[in-house]
Write an enzyme that holds these catalytic residues in place. Structure first.
Site, PDB file in Angstrom:
ATOM      1  N   HIS A 101     -13.793   2.524  18.915  1.00 46.03           N
ATOM      2  CA  HIS A 101     -12.410   2.257  19.236  1.00 46.03           C
ATOM      3  C   HIS A 101     -12.157   2.182  20.590  1.00 46.03           C
ATOM      4  O   HIS A 101     -12.761   2.753  21.439  1.00 46.03           O
ATOM      5  CB  HIS A 101     -11.591   3.389  18.612  1.00 46.03           C
ATOM      6  CG  HIS A 101     -10.412   2.965  18.321  1.00 46.03           C
ATOM      7  ND1 HIS A 101      -9.242   3.168  19.263  1.00 46.03           N
ATOM      8  CD2 HIS A 101      -9.584   2.628  17.161  1.00 46.03           C
ATOM      9  CE1 HIS A 101      -8.238   2.750  18.741  1.00 46.03           C
ATOM     10  NE2 HIS A 101      -8.323   2.504  17.637  1.00 46.03           N
ATOM     11  N   HIS A 110     -12.253   7.630  14.791  1.00 46.13           N
ATOM     12  CA  HIS A 110     -11.324   7.216  15.751  1.00 46.13           C
ATOM     13  C   HIS A 110      -9.793   8.199  15.250  1.00 46.13           C
ATOM     14  O   HIS A 110      -8.961   8.195  16.270  1.00 46.13           O
ATOM     15  CB  HIS A 110     -10.745   6.070  15.848  1.00 46.13           C
ATOM     16  CG  HIS A 110      -9.763   5.442  14.600  1.00 46.13           C
ATOM     17  ND1 HIS A 110     -10.673   5.118  13.306  1.00 46.13           N
ATOM     18  CD2 HIS A 110      -8.559   5.243  14.313  1.00 46.13           C
ATOM     19  CE1 HIS A 110      -9.531   4.994  12.433  1.00 46.13           C
ATOM     20  NE2 HIS A 110      -8.310   4.973  13.014  1.00 46.13           N
ATOM     21  N   GLU A 148       0.930  -1.072  -0.067  1.00 50.09           N
ATOM     22  CA  GLU A 148       0.090  -0.170   0.116  1.00 50.09           C
ATOM     23  C   GLU A 148       0.945   1.407   0.244  1.00 50.09           C
ATOM     24  O   GLU A 148       0.538   2.027   0.732  1.00 50.09           O
ATOM     25  CB  GLU A 148      -0.845   0.033   1.078  1.00 50.09           C
ATOM     26  CG  GLU A 148      -2.173   1.018   1.063  1.00 50.09           C
ATOM     27  CD  GLU A 148      -3.240   0.955   1.940  1.00 50.09           C
ATOM     28  OE1 GLU A 148      -4.302   0.297   1.839  1.00 50.09           O
ATOM     29  OE2 GLU A 148      -2.855   1.430   3.113  1.00 50.09           O
TER      30      GLU A 148
END
Length: 394
Positions: free
Chosen positions: A253, A220, A126
């Protein structure tokens, strides 16, 4: 410098510490384990221990080495320092021939540095995501730019990401458009998913079966702590008040800062479900059911777009412009007024909802992991690399 591979197999360290890393590296580990020349060695920093273990279990995996670096209330600099030292020791202990890191976490940056210092090839999965703003998202944008200067192999998830790396002057021979492994993970998860199975299974099954519209929210991000998170929660609370039939599921979260901020503004009710972190199969199933998604997560942007769900991005920037181009992502920031307005528009205007749906699948075809494994094998002198996604589809 590239080490000489073992006579039979090369040992490749797969470094992870957070839930997104586990999701996106699980297909790579599975594909690598099925090959002859490469032996994956899973090294966990435990950066998000409670979220990490269930995801690995979902894919039938467990760490070969758990560095156990998580500490309550730790600062980023503390984690980075401990991770750099511990990952370096793991590279030596396991005699690793390469290190694979994913994305832009503190774990990924420390792993890339540890590999670089020990002259072990670093593979960045990525690679190439950019917003152009060093502090948005924070600290991820800085982390991935730094990894980009260290890595020996850059596995970009899209053509746009590959072009960003080339524009920074990287060697074209090291940059490959392979697709995003999140699509591989989605395909594998959907193929084996039979229903909700986690601790909130009964609640989620009930919400799923309910005909009322469903808003799925995740929030989050560190740069949103404080007013940003409160703004997201307030926007959702106002939308709930506007639409008496709206249901909301928000997996909280585990960070206390996130939980306290959201719960203070958006209390749980019979239509607002503040649940714990969901197992990945449960989350994917819930996401596919959603009428609208509101998120500040990078991975959820990719997953929601791939699943064709209208998605509002609670950030000012995104490193996933492909989702915007494909029509499925709309940046709304953390302004509660705009969040309220856009949720309402999507709930009341079928044309608007249809328009905010990815018209193409920009993040890959579900074969990213096999391309990455072939490239790693080639890097270590085993077999010719598979074609990148761009060439494979030509």
């Amino acid at each position: 410098m590239i080490r000489q591979p073992h006579p039979t197999r090369s040992r490749v360290g797969i470094l992870l510490g957070t839930r997104p890393e586990a999701v996106k590296l699980a297909p790579v580990i599975t594909a690598m384990a099925a090959t002859g020349p490469l032996e994956p060695v899973i090294v966990s920093t435990g950066q998000h221990r409670d979220l990490l273990a269930p995801v690995l279990a979902d894919f039938g995996l467990r760490p070969d080495d758990d560095l156990d670096l998580m500490r309550p209330g730790q600062q980023l600099s503390d984690l980075a320092g401990r991770a750099l030292q511990a990952v370096g020791a793991a590279i030596e202990a396991h005699r690793l021939d390469a290190v694979v890191v994913q994305g832009d976490t503190t774990t990924a940056l420390a792993g890339a540095l540890a590999g670089f210092y020990r002259q072990v090839p670093v593979v960045h999965v990525e690679a190439g995501l950019r917003t152009g703003d060093l502090r948005s998202p924070y600290p991820e944008e800085a982390n991935r730019r730094l990894i980009g200067r260290i890595a020996d192999l850059h596995c970009a998830p899209t053509r746009t990401a590959a072009e960003a790396l080339l524009a920074e002057g990287l060697d074209p021979q090291t940059v490959h458009d392979v697709g995003n492994t999140v699509v591989d993970a989605l395909h594998a998860t959907l193929a084996r998913s039979t229903g909700y199975a986690g601790r909130d299974a009964d609640l989620l099954a009930s919400v799923h079966a309910d005909a009322r519209p469903l808003l799925v929210v995740t929030a989050h991000r560190r740069e949103s702590w404080g007013a940003g998170l409160a703004g997201i929660a307030e926007g959702v609370a106002r939308a709930v008040a506007d639409h008496p039939d709206l249901q909301v599921v928000l997996p909280l979260h585990p960070n206390p800062v996130v939980q306290q901020t959201i719960a203070a503004v958006l209390p749980a009710s019979d239509r607002v479900h503040l649940v714990g972190a969901l197992d990945y199969p449960d989350f994917v199933r819930l996401l596919r059911r959603a009428d609208v998604v509101l998120t500040d997560s990078g991975g959820v942007q990719e997953e929601a777009c791939t699943l064709g769900r209208p998605t509002l991005v609670a950030r000012d920037t995104t490193e996933r412009p492909e989702g915007e181009v494909a029509g499925g992502l709309l940046l709304v920031g953390t302004d509660p007024v705009r969040i309220r307005r856009e949720i309402g528009r999507l709930l009341t205007d079928p044309d608007a909802q249809a328009a905010l749906t990815c018209r193409t699948s920009p993040f890959g075809d579900g074969r990213a992991a096999e391309r990455i494994v072939a490239l790693v094998a080639d890097l270590l002198g085993h077999v010719p690399a598979a074609p990148t996604r761009a060439h494979a589809s030509a």
